[in-house]
Scaffold this motif. Structure first.
Motif, mmCIF file in Angstrom:
data_model
loop_
_atom_site.group_PDB
_atom_site.id
_atom_site.type_symbol
_atom_site.label_atom_id
_atom_site.label_comp_id
_atom_site.label_asym_id
_atom_site.label_seq_id
_atom_site.Cartn_x
_atom_site.Cartn_y
_atom_site.Cartn_z
ATOM 1 N N PRO A 62 0.834 -1.200 0.000
ATOM 2 C CA PRO A 62 0.000 0.000 0.000
ATOM 3 C C PRO A 62 0.876 1.260 0.000
ATOM 4 N N ARG A 63 0.368 2.310 -0.554
ATOM 5 C CA ARG A 63 1.125 3.542 -0.809
ATOM 6 C C ARG A 63 1.910 4.006 0.418
ATOM 7 N N LEU A 64 3.213 4.242 0.218
ATOM 8 C CA LEU A 64 4.070 4.856 1.233
ATOM 9 C C LEU A 64 4.217 6.318 0.848
ATOM 10 N N ASN A 65 3.560 7.202 1.591
ATOM 11 C CA ASN A 65 3.488 8.607 1.196
ATOM 12 C C ASN A 65 4.791 9.365 1.392
ATOM 13 N N ASP A 66 5.636 8.945 2.324
ATOM 14 C CA ASP A 66 6.814 9.731 2.672
ATOM 15 C C ASP A 66 8.066 9.335 1.903
ATOM 16 N N VAL A 67 7.938 8.586 0.802
ATOM 17 C CA VAL A 67 9.102 8.199 0.007
ATOM 18 C C VAL A 67 8.918 8.658 -1.439
ATOM 19 N N GLN A 68 10.040 8.863 -2.113
ATOM 20 C CA GLN A 68 10.043 9.264 -3.516
ATOM 21 C C GLN A 68 10.614 8.121 -4.355
ATOM 22 N N VAL A 69 10.362 8.164 -5.649
ATOM 23 C CA VAL A 69 10.921 7.164 -6.560
ATOM 24 C C VAL A 69 12.444 7.286 -6.524
ATOM 25 N N GLY A 70 13.127 6.157 -6.357
ATOM 26 C CA GLY A 70 14.586 6.139 -6.275
ATOM 27 C C GLY A 70 15.120 6.078 -4.854
ATOM 28 N N ASP A 71 14.280 6.337 -3.851
ATOM 29 C CA ASP A 71 14.726 6.250 -2.461
ATOM 30 C C ASP A 71 15.071 4.804 -2.107
ATOM 31 N N VAL A 72 16.047 4.635 -1.218
ATOM 32 C CA VAL A 72 16.455 3.311 -0.759
ATOM 33 C C VAL A 72 16.017 3.171 0.701
ATOM 34 N N LEU A 73 15.201 2.146 0.977
ATOM 35 C CA LEU A 73 14.708 1.889 2.337
ATOM 36 C C LEU A 73 15.487 0.735 2.938
ATOM 37 N N LYS A 74 15.868 0.863 4.211
ATOM 38 C CA LYS A 74 16.520 -0.234 4.917
ATOM 39 C C LYS A 74 15.456 -0.957 5.725
ATOM 40 N N LEU A 75 15.308 -2.255 5.506
ATOM 41 C CA LEU A 75 14.318 -3.037 6.231
ATOM 42 C C LEU A 75 14.898 -3.415 7.586
ATOM 43 N N SER A 76 14.225 -2.982 8.657
ATOM 44 C CA SER A 76 14.763 -3.225 9.994
ATOM 45 C C SER A 76 13.991 -4.308 10.746
ATOM 46 N N ASP A 77 12.739 -4.535 10.407
ATOM 47 C CA ASP A 77 11.936 -5.553 11.094
ATOM 48 C C ASP A 77 12.034 -6.876 10.355
ATOM 49 N N ILE A 78 13.137 -7.585 10.546
ATOM 50 C CA ILE A 78 13.350 -8.876 9.905
ATOM 51 C C ILE A 78 13.071 -9.959 10.931
ATOM 52 N N HIS A 79 12.078 -10.795 10.660
ATOM 53 C CA HIS A 79 11.644 -11.818 11.610
ATOM 54 C C HIS A 79 12.362 -13.143 11.415
ATOM 55 N N GLU A 80 12.792 -13.428 10.189
ATOM 56 C CA GLU A 80 13.397 -14.727 9.894
ATOM 57 C C GLU A 80 14.305 -14.576 8.692
ATOM 58 N N ILE A 81 15.421 -15.306 8.726
ATOM 59 C CA ILE A 81 16.309 -15.379 7.564
ATOM 60 C C ILE A 81 16.640 -16.838 7.352
ATOM 61 N N GLY A 82 16.701 -17.258 6.101
ATOM 62 C CA GLY A 82 16.939 -18.664 5.868
ATOM 63 C C GLY A 82 17.439 -18.958 4.477
ATOM 64 N N SER A 83 17.764 -20.225 4.275
ATOM 65 C CA SER A 83 18.171 -20.750 2.986
ATOM 66 C C SER A 83 17.517 -22.117 2.848
ATOM 67 N N ARG A 84 17.983 -22.894 1.898
ATOM 68 C CA ARG A 84 17.395 -24.219 1.708
ATOM 69 C C ARG A 84 17.639 -25.119 2.924
ATOM 70 N N GLU A 85 18.799 -24.998 3.560
ATOM 71 C CA GLU A 85 19.182 -25.911 4.641
ATOM 72 C C GLU A 85 18.945 -25.351 6.038
ATOM 73 N N TYR A 86 19.122 -24.033 6.231
ATOM 74 C CA TYR A 86 19.109 -23.459 7.582
ATOM 75 C C TYR A 86 18.134 -22.295 7.671
ATOM 76 N N THR A 87 17.640 -22.077 8.894
ATOM 77 C CA THR A 87 16.731 -20.966 9.169
ATOM 78 C C THR A 87 17.078 -20.381 10.530
ATOM 79 N N ILE A 88 17.080 -19.049 10.623
ATOM 80 C CA ILE A 88 17.268 -18.372 11.903
ATOM 81 C C ILE A 88 16.051 -17.497 12.125
#
Length: 151
Positions: A62-88
């Motif tokens: 859904p629309r993010l009003n406070d960003v412009q085209v070309g802006d780079v956002l850093k995702l800080s709320d990461i709940h899980e990271i994984g690959s084929r073999e492992y998950t954290i």
């Protein structure tokens, strides 16, 4: 009957052999194991919802009003990271010092035309409401697992 049980027993034995490698005792060891895998995914919260993301994904939120085209956002709320073999999994999130994921704003767009027709019987009340929902499209960048989070 015995022939039906045999494949099941083989499947259990194969699964037990696969899981005998033991789990790492510390988070840096787990991150290094995960880093050695070829492809990664993350589950991250963005705009109040959780998304499963891989590098180069195109995500529509859904629309993010406070960003412009070309802006780079850093995702800080990461709940899980994984690959084929492992998950954290984080508790509730993984600290942003350990995993870095960026998303670039590609465009602001609108969805298809929605037509809402309202009517009350026998009252002569009829209304047609048309609107398009606004969205923001993001391109997910590479998922970087930091070598040494303390430095």
């Amino acid at each position: 009957m015995a022939s039906l049980l045999r494949p099941t027993l083989r499947g259990v034995a194969a699964r037990a052999l696969h899981t005998q490698t033991g789990s790492p005792s510390t988070t840096p060891n787990a991150l290094s194991l995960l880093r050695s895998q070829p492809s990664h995914y993350v589950i991250a919260s963005l705009a109040g919802r959780k998304y499963l993301l891989t590098p180069r994904d195109l995500l529509t939120v859904p629309r993010l009003n406070d960003v412009q085209v070309g802006d780079v956002l850093k995702l800080s709320d990461i709940h899980e990271i994984g690959s084929r073999e492992y998950t954290i999994r984080g508790n509730p999130t993984i600290p942003p010092e350990q995993v870095k994921v960026e998303a670039t704003v590609v465009e602001h767009t609108k969805g298809k035309m929605e037509v809402i027709f309202k009517k009350k019987r026998r009252k002569g009340y009829e209304r047609t409401v048309r609107h398009k929902q606004t969205y923001t499209r993001l391109r997910i960048g590479p998922i970087d697992i930091v070598e040494n989070p303390s430095s």
